[in-house]
Design an enzyme around this catalytic site. Structure first.
Site, PDB file in Angstrom:
ATOM      1  N   CYS A 150     125.406  54.111  27.629  1.00 28.50           N
ATOM      2  CA  CYS A 150     125.494  55.297  26.787  1.00 28.50           C
ATOM      3  C   CYS A 150     125.818  56.480  27.709  1.00 28.50           C
ATOM      4  CB  CYS A 150     124.186  55.536  26.036  1.00 28.50           C
ATOM      5  SG  CYS A 150     122.801  55.919  27.109  1.00 28.50           S
ATOM      6  N   HIS A 184     117.118  49.452  32.995  1.00 33.51           N
ATOM      7  CA  HIS A 184     116.506  48.141  32.762  1.00 33.51           C
ATOM      8  C   HIS A 184     117.539  47.024  32.875  1.00 33.51           C
ATOM      9  CE1 HIS A 184     112.941  50.167  30.645  1.00 33.51           C
ATOM     10  NE2 HIS A 184     112.516  49.652  31.766  1.00 33.51           N
ATOM     11  N   HIS A 223     115.140  59.328  31.283  1.00 32.92           N
ATOM     12  CA  HIS A 223     114.175  59.781  30.281  1.00 32.92           C
ATOM     13  C   HIS A 223     113.319  60.968  30.717  1.00 32.92           C
ATOM     14  CE1 HIS A 223     112.115  56.047  31.943  1.00 32.92           C
ATOM     15  NE2 HIS A 223     111.567  57.075  32.516  1.00 32.92           N
ATOM     16  N   GLU A 257     109.526  59.331  28.092  1.00 31.75           N
ATOM     17  CA  GLU A 257     110.329  60.435  27.544  1.00 31.75           C
ATOM     18  C   GLU A 257     109.438  61.403  26.770  1.00 31.75           C
ATOM     19  OE1 GLU A 257     113.789  59.489  25.033  1.00 31.75           O
ATOM     20  OE2 GLU A 257     113.397  61.363  23.992  1.00 31.75           O
ATOM     21  N   THR A 260     114.404  60.942  21.494  1.00 30.92           N
ATOM     22  CA  THR A 260     115.840  60.762  21.209  1.00 30.92           C
ATOM     23  C   THR A 260     116.185  59.404  20.601  1.00 30.92           C
ATOM     24  OG1 THR A 260     116.256  60.007  23.474  1.00 30.92           O
ATOM     25  CG2 THR A 260     116.530  62.358  23.033  1.00 30.92           C
ATOM     26  N   CYS A 275     119.315  60.747  19.199  1.00 23.32           N
ATOM     27  CA  CYS A 275     120.598  60.387  19.800  1.00 23.32           C
ATOM     28  C   CYS A 275     121.177  59.207  19.018  1.00 23.32           C
ATOM     29  CB  CYS A 275     120.371  60.022  21.264  1.00 23.32           C
ATOM     30  SG  CYS A 275     121.656  59.001  21.941  1.00 23.32           S
ATOM     31  N   SER A 287     115.335  44.843  28.877  1.00 18.62           N
ATOM     32  CA  SER A 287     115.925  45.985  28.163  1.00 18.62           C
ATOM     33  C   SER A 287     115.551  45.973  26.684  1.00 18.62           C
ATOM     34  CB  SER A 287     117.452  45.956  28.321  1.00 18.62           C
ATOM     35  OG  SER A 287     118.062  46.748  27.315  1.00 18.62           O
ATOM     36  N   ASN A 308     116.455  48.098  24.282  1.00 19.46           N
ATOM     37  CA  ASN A 308     117.547  48.332  23.322  1.00 19.46           C
ATOM     38  C   ASN A 308     118.437  47.112  23.182  1.00 19.46           C
ATOM     39  OD1 ASN A 308     120.424  48.909  24.471  1.00 19.46           O
ATOM     40  ND2 ASN A 308     119.012  49.758  25.971  1.00 19.46           N
TER      41      ASN A 308
END
EC number: 1.17.7.4
Lengths: 276, 276
Positions: B12, B40, B72, B124, B161, B189, B217, B219
């Protein structure tokens, strides 16, 4: 017979204030004009006219040394014209509406995209709109509302004072995803809601409810409707003369009244019931 | 075999920026430290460490002339301590997180009651919280949230975010009735959401999807889960070596990758598939 008043009924804060301003003006002048009928209660408007407060529908009809602007406010251009009349201007705009007007103006001056929740044709919304001329007025399909562009940088959202809070929550929620920064001014006035809730609460305790208010009064009508789902008898009256003959059969009666119903009419109904 | 990439995948914006800052720092210094692993993705973190970017878990372990603060963000007090180390500080805080920090600080300075939507333990959120020390962090039962008093004058609401926009809409809607003025900063985000939507879109066209990313990870895991409801085969791999033997049976394969998966690993997987 036990007669009980709802814990909240009759004149709301804004109407009470406006009404007092007319009475005060009548002490100073023999005659005053109100721009439109002061409240939606024919009997009280008639009584006020006998005291010297004459309702006019256009500024061309002014015939008194003072003019009263009623609770829901006037458009900015009308206010300018009124000021130029050279007579005393008594501003009886409801403080909640005045606050909404000033918030709309602040949003507008700060470059916000202004959104007003309300009925576009309503005089209150028209008065607010005149302080944020390019504002968007929304009232339906709130969940699906969209701007001409996908996301707006800064949105300022406010509401006509008599809108249900549920609708403001809905449009605020929608605006979150349509804006980077959203300011929500909660300009909803709780008086109407509070009055309805108090009436419903009382309805649970009594055999019949008397709703006092003018036939033209929208909030009185809503008060009557709010009670229609209760398994008791509900009567809407403009005064003691409208009370049904068989009302003496009830042992417990509840009373409520719209925002434009003066105390003397409530007392009139109450006295008649007590005398039965 | 046709191989197609999702329209949005891999690094990202914030990760790309942070990663570039580490590479730039390595041109200047032989060795840099990162406060925690930069991303990660074990393979990339290992590659970076071979280039001289060494992850440390505490400021006591600093051994390089420069330190990188990862995406973060860090708590304000940690930032102060870092600045006093006397070495170069490379701030790679994601711009979206930095914006959230500065909004929280602005709300705090202006006397707002600050509300943060997010996981209180997440680094974060901890970093944002350090800029508005008395903020309330909310994550669950959003519709029923209440303050210690019924209505708060001014509420400033922002979000971690990576929270779903639906949750921000829900808590914003609740805040409308708990405040007189509500400011919502939409700090969500869209990168994660966009990546998931692109993966789902591609899933409709192919027989199998390859999800590339580190096992740790979060995400990447969510990306894999988002595809689990599709009636196709889905594989999560850390690189070409993890590809299953029978992958050659598919005529159409789709590729996606987590926010911490570097381009070279995506290309590695793509090349292997093309060679089949």
């Amino acid at each position: 017979m036990t007669i009980k008043r709802a814990s909240s009924l009759g004149f709301c804060y804004g109407v009470r204030l406006a009404h007092q301003k007319v009475l005060d003006a009548l002490k100073k002048y023999q005659k005053v004009n109100t721009l439109g009928p002061l409240i939606h209660n024919e009997r009280e408007v008639k009584r006020l006219s006998q005291l010297g407060a004459i309702a006019i529908n256009s500024l061309d009809e002014v015939s008194a040394p003072a003019i009263v602007l009623r609770t829901h406010g006037v458009r900015r251009d009308v206010l300018e014209r009124v000021k130029k009349l050279g007579i005393e201007v008594i501003d009886a705009t409801c403080p909640h509406v005045a606050k909404a007007q000033s918030i709309a103006q602040k949003f507008y001056n700060e470059g916000f995209r202004v959104v007003i929740l309300g009925e576009v044709e309503h005089p209150e919304v028209q008065s607010i709109l005149s302080y944020a001329p390019n504002a968007t007025v929304v009232n339906e399909n709130l969940e699906k509302f969209s701007f001409d562009k996908k996301v707006v940088e800064r949105v300022g959202l406010l509401s006509q004072t008599t809108q249900p809070i549920e609708k403001l929550k809905l449009i605020a929620s929608r605006m979150v995803e349509l804006s980077q920064e959203l300011v929500v001014a909660n300009t909803v006035c709780f008086a109407t809601r509070k009055r309805q809730e108090a009436a419903k609460e009382l309805a649970d305790e009594v055999e019949a409810m008397i709703v006092i208010g003018g036939r033209a009064s929208s909030n009185t009508k809503k008060l009557f409707l709010a009670l229609s789902s209760y398994d008791i008898d509900v009567y809407q009256v403009e005064g003691a003369a409208d009370l049904p003959e068989n009302v003496s059969k009830y042992k417990k009666i509840g009373i409520t009244a719209g925002a434009s119903t003066p105390e003397w009419i409530i007392e009139e109904v109450e006295s008649r019931l007590k005398s039965l």
